[in-house]
Design an enzyme around this catalytic site. Structure first.
Site, PDB file in Angstrom:
ATOM      1  N   HIS A  18       0.882  -1.166   0.000  1.00 38.31           N
ATOM      2  CA  HIS A  18       0.000   0.000   0.000  1.00 38.31           C
ATOM      3  C   HIS A  18       0.925   1.223   0.000  1.00 38.31           C
ATOM      4  O   HIS A  18       2.031   1.159   0.531  1.00 38.31           O
ATOM      5  CB  HIS A  18      -0.835  -0.044   1.278  1.00 38.31           C
ATOM      6  CG  HIS A  18      -1.906   0.991   1.391  1.00 38.31           C
ATOM      7  ND1 HIS A  18      -1.641   2.305   1.684  1.00 38.31           N
ATOM      8  CD2 HIS A  18      -3.237   0.904   1.256  1.00 38.31           C
ATOM      9  CE1 HIS A  18      -2.783   2.976   1.730  1.00 38.31           C
ATOM     10  NE2 HIS A  18      -3.765   2.148   1.475  1.00 38.31           N
ATOM     11  N   ASP A  77       3.127  -4.103   7.827  1.00 37.39           N
ATOM     12  CA  ASP A  77       1.819  -3.467   7.708  1.00 37.39           C
ATOM     13  C   ASP A  77       0.773  -4.565   7.870  1.00 37.39           C
ATOM     14  O   ASP A  77       0.586  -5.389   6.973  1.00 37.39           O
ATOM     15  CB  ASP A  77       1.723  -2.801   6.326  1.00 37.39           C
ATOM     16  CG  ASP A  77       0.311  -2.335   5.997  1.00 37.39           C
ATOM     17  OD1 ASP A  77      -0.601  -2.529   6.833  1.00 37.39           O
ATOM     18  OD2 ASP A  77       0.123  -1.782   4.891  1.00 37.39           O
ATOM     19  N   GLN A  99      -4.552  -5.159   6.934  1.00 38.55           N
ATOM     20  CA  GLN A  99      -5.546  -6.062   6.344  1.00 38.55           C
ATOM     21  C   GLN A  99      -5.556  -7.418   7.015  1.00 38.55           C
ATOM     22  O   GLN A  99      -6.540  -8.156   6.923  1.00 38.55           O
ATOM     23  CB  GLN A  99      -5.277  -6.235   4.844  1.00 38.55           C
ATOM     24  CG  GLN A  99      -5.424  -4.973   4.035  1.00 38.55           C
ATOM     25  CD  GLN A  99      -6.852  -4.453   4.003  1.00 38.55           C
ATOM     26  OE1 GLN A  99      -7.810  -5.169   4.264  1.00 38.55           O
ATOM     27  NE2 GLN A  99      -6.994  -3.183   3.690  1.00 38.55           N
ATOM     28  N   LYS A 113     -10.456  -0.967  10.483  1.00 36.61           N
ATOM     29  CA  LYS A 113     -10.604  -2.173   9.658  1.00 36.61           C
ATOM     30  C   LYS A 113     -10.879  -3.400  10.525  1.00 36.61           C
ATOM     31  O   LYS A 113     -11.099  -4.493  10.030  1.00 36.61           O
ATOM     32  CB  LYS A 113      -9.346  -2.391   8.817  1.00 36.61           C
ATOM     33  CG  LYS A 113      -9.141  -1.285   7.775  1.00 36.61           C
ATOM     34  CD  LYS A 113      -8.029  -1.635   6.841  1.00 36.61           C
ATOM     35  CE  LYS A 113      -7.438  -0.421   6.149  1.00 36.61           C
ATOM     36  NZ  LYS A 113      -8.327   0.186   5.158  1.00 36.61           N
ATOM     37  N   CYS A 161      -4.866   2.434  -3.658  1.00 40.06           N
ATOM     38  CA  CYS A 161      -3.620   2.987  -3.097  1.00 40.06           C
ATOM     39  C   CYS A 161      -2.462   2.017  -3.298  1.00 40.06           C
ATOM     40  O   CYS A 161      -1.592   1.887  -2.418  1.00 40.06           O
ATOM     41  CB  CYS A 161      -3.766   3.334  -1.621  1.00 40.06           C
ATOM     42  SG  CYS A 161      -4.987   4.600  -1.331  1.00 40.06           S
TER      43      CYS A 161
END
Lengths: 402, 147
Positions: free
Chosen positions: A115, A192, A195, A218, A357
Site C-alpha cells: 500500500h 503493515d 488487512q 478495519k 492505493c
C-alpha cells in the site's frame, strides 16, 4: 450477525445494503458504538491528568484497551503505542527509527505489493538519507517472489517493510520466513498488518517481526485510531515523532524536553480516547467470536465467491487463488471498474473500484484499476448472489453484448 | 437510481465510437491529464490556426463516462475561436452541475445535455470533467517545435 451492524439496516438506492468493502473499512457493531458513546458521555474526561473520578475511570478504560491490544498480538502492553492509524504507525517507524538506522548507501527493502503508506515513507527516507530503496517483485500469480528474497537482501539492508496481507489482491505473505531471512542480515522488519488483523490471528511470537502496525477501523472498531507494536529494544531507541503534553518527565525553558518512558513518550497530546476505548471493545467482540469461526466463515464465502465469479464470461480474478484472504480483485474485459462500481451501487452493492492505493501493483499486472470485493464477518452467501446477479447485468446496461 | 439513466444510448454511442479520437498529424497544443483515483488518462491535442481551433483530438484511456465526455467535448468545440473557447469553457462545469443557467448557456451547451445526467451520480463528475481539464491545459500548452 447482520443485526449487530446498524449500517446494514438501511436501504441504499432502494435496495437492502450489500457491503463488500470491508478492506476499505469494516462496519462497526452496536456494542462498539455503545462503548464509544459512553466514552463521550459518562466517562468524558482526559486521561493521565485529572484527579477526579471521571478521569480516573477514563484512564483505566484507556489503559485496559492497551492490554486488549496486547492480548490480541500476545505481547506486553508496554510495547503497544496508540496512533492515528496504520499510516501514522508506519510513518512513525520510518521517521523515529529509520532515520537513525540509515546511512549513505544503506538499503531498505519494500515489496511490490505495498500500500502507498508502506512505500512512500520509506521512499522519502531513502532520498533524505541517500539510501537505496529496493523492491521485492510480485509474481503474476499475486504472490511475492519470496524465492528471490535473499537476492534482495544484503549486509546493507537496514529495514524490510512488508505487508502481511495485500489490500489489493488478498495475498498473504509468510512474515515468519521474511523475518527470518531479514534478521540473518541484521535488518529490522516492519509489517503493515492493517488487512491481516481482521482475518487471521497475528501473534507476534509466531511472526518474528520487529514492528507491526494496524488500524482500528478495519477491525470493526472506530476511525482515527491505530496501533504500533514494536520490540521493546527498538522502542527504546526510537525517537518520538511528535512532542507535547503527556510525554515529558520535566520541562524548563533551558533544559527542553525529557521524554517519559515507552509507550507514553510516543503519545504526546490528548489521544483519541474514545477511539482507543472503542478499539478495545472491538477486540473484545472479535476475540469473543474467535478467529477460528471467522476464518472458516470467510474461507467458505471466498470459495463461493470465486466459484460464482469464475463462471462469468470475460471476468478475470486477479491474484493468489485459493490462498487469498478477505480480498478479491477482478477485472472485466472491456468494462471499466468505475462503470461497474456505479452500476453495482445503483443496486445497493458497495464495492471498491480503483487502484486501492497500490498503483505499482496495478502497473505490475498491466491494468489501470480493478474492482475489489472484500469480505467481513457480516457477509453471507446471499450477498455474493446479489453481487453475481449485479455483475451479470453490467454488460447489458453498458450495451456490451456477448 | 436507474443506471440506465446515466448509461443512455447517446453516452454509450460516444463511448463505443468516440469522435475526434485519432491523433492529429499536425498539432500546435498538447496536454495530458490523469485522474489520480483511477488512473484514467486523457490526451488532448489541438491544431490552432489563426484565431480558431481547427482540430481537436481527444484520446481517453478510461471509463465510459470519461470517454463519452471527451468525444462530445471534442466534437462540440472543434472549430470554435480560441477567444470563444476561453470565454465559455469555465462555465461548463457550472452548467453541468447546477440547475439555473441562462438561455445563452443552455444554447451553448445544448448538444451536451446528455452529460448532465451525471448530476444524479455525483461521484462520477470528475469522469466528465477530466477531458475538459485536458482541453484547458492544452490551450495554454503550445508545442513549439511542431507549430
Amino acid at each position: 450477525m447482520r443485526d449487530a451492524f446498524p449500517t446494514l439496516a438501511q436501504r441504499v438506492n432502494g435496495h437492502s445494503l450489500v457491503y463488500l468493502d470491508s478492506a476499505g473499512t469494516a462496519l462497526k457493531p452496536t456494542g462498539v458504538l455503545d462503548v464509544m458513546h459512553r466514552a463521550y458521555t459518562d466517562e468524558c474526561a482526559t486521561i493521565h491528568r485529572g484527579l477526579y473520578s471521571l478521569s480516573t475511570r477514563a484512564t483505566a478504560r484507556f489503559e485496559k484497551a492497551r492490554e486488549k491490544v496486547a492480548q490480541l498480538l500476545r505481547v506486553s502492553a508496554d510495547e503497544i503505542i496508540f496512533t492515528g492509524g496504520t499510516t501514522e504507525s508506519l510513518n512513525a517507524v520510518a521517521w523515529g527509527l529509520g532515520r537513525q538506522l540509515l546511512q549513505d548507501g544503506d538499503e531498505v527493502l519494500v515489496s511490490e505489493l505495498e500500500h502507498h503508506s508502506n512505500l512512500l515513507p520509506w521512499q522519502r527516507l531513502c532520498v533524505e538519507r541517500r539510501a537505496i530503496l529496493r523492491v521485492l517483485p510480485l509474481r503474476c500469480d499475486g504472490h511475492l517472489a519470496l524465492d528471490t528474497l535473499d537476492d534482495y537482501l544484503s549486509c546493507r539492508t537496514r529495514v524490510v517493510a512488508i505487508s502481511h496481507l495485500s489490500n489489493s489482491l488478498g495475498s498473504v505473505t509468510d512474515i515468519k520466513y521474511v523475518a527470518n531471512r531479514a534478521h540473518a542480515v541484521g535488518a529490522v522488519v516492519v509489517v503493515d498488518g492493517a488487512q491481516a488483523v481482521p482475518h487471521m490471528p497475528t501473534h507476534m511470537a509466531d511472526l518474528g517481526a520487529d514492528f507491526y502496525a494496524f488500524s482500528g477501523h478495519k477491525l470493526y472498531g472506530p476511525f482515527g485510531v491505530g496501533v504500533l507494536w514494536g520490540r521493546a529494544e527498538y522502542l527504546k531507541a526510537m525517537e518520538p515523532w511528535r512532542l507535547g503534553g503527556g510525554m515529558v518527565r520535566s520541562v524548563s525553558h533551558s533544559e527542553g524536553v525529557i521524554a517519559a518512558e515507552v509507550p507514553h513518550r510516543f503519545e504526546a497530546g490528548t489521544p483519541n480516547i474514545a477511539g482507543v476505548i472503542g478499539l478495545g471493545a472491538a477486540i473484545d467482540w472479535l476475540l469473543a467470536i474467535g478467529y477460528a469461526p471467522i476464518e472458516a466463515h470467510e474461507a467458505e464465502l471466498m470459495s463461493v465467491t470465486e466459484g460464482a465469479l469464475g463462471g462469468i464470461d470475460g471476468l478475470s480474478i486477479l491474484g493468489p487463488g485459493a490462498t487469498r484472504k478477505g480480498v478479491l480483485s477482478l477485472v472485466m474485459e472491456d468494462i471499466h471498474p468505475h462503470d461497474a462500481a456505479t452500476i453495482l451501487d445503483s443496486m445497493g452493492i458497495a464495492v471498491r473500484a480503483g487502484h486501492h492505493c497500490a498503483q505499482p501493483v496495478m502497473e505490475r499486472l498491466g491494468i489501470l484499476a480493478s474492482l475489489r470485493v472484500s469480505l467481513g464477518i457480516y457477509n453471507s452467501q446471499a450477498d455474493i448472489h446479489r453481487l453475481v446477479g449485479g455483475i451479470q447485468e453490467i454488460r447489458s446496461i453498458l450495451g456490451r453484448g456477448r | 437510481m436507474d443506471p440506465r439513466a446515466l448509461y443512455d444510448p447517446e453516452i454509450l454511442a460516444h463511448d463505443r465510437d468516440p469522435r475526434c479520437s485519432q491523433a492529429l498529424e499536425v498539432r500546435t497544443h498538447y496536454a495530458r491529464v490523469s485522474n489520480p483515483l483511477c488512473g484514467d488518462r486523457v490526451d488532448v491535442e489541438l491544431l490552432v490556426s489563426g484565431e480558431h481551433v481547427k482540430a481537436i483530438s481527444c484520446q481517453v484511456r478510461g471509463c465510459v463516462i470519461a470517454r463519452a465526455s471527451g468525444s462530445m467535448m471534442a466534437e462540440r468545440m472543434q472549430g470554435w475561436s480560441v477567444a470563444k473557447l476561453m470565454t465559455h469553457i469555465g462555465g461548463f462545469e457550472a452548467w453541468l452541475s447546477q440547475d439555473d443557467h441562462s438561455a445563452h448557456q443552455q444554447q451553448i451547451w445544448a448538444a451536451l445535455v446528455a452529460l448532465r445526467r451525471v448530476r444524479s451520480f455525483p461521484t462520477r463528475l470528475p469522469c466528465v470533467t477530466l477531458a475538459w481539464t485536458g482541453l484547458v491545459q492544452a490551450l495554454s500548452s503550445p508545442v513549439q517545435e511542431e507549430a
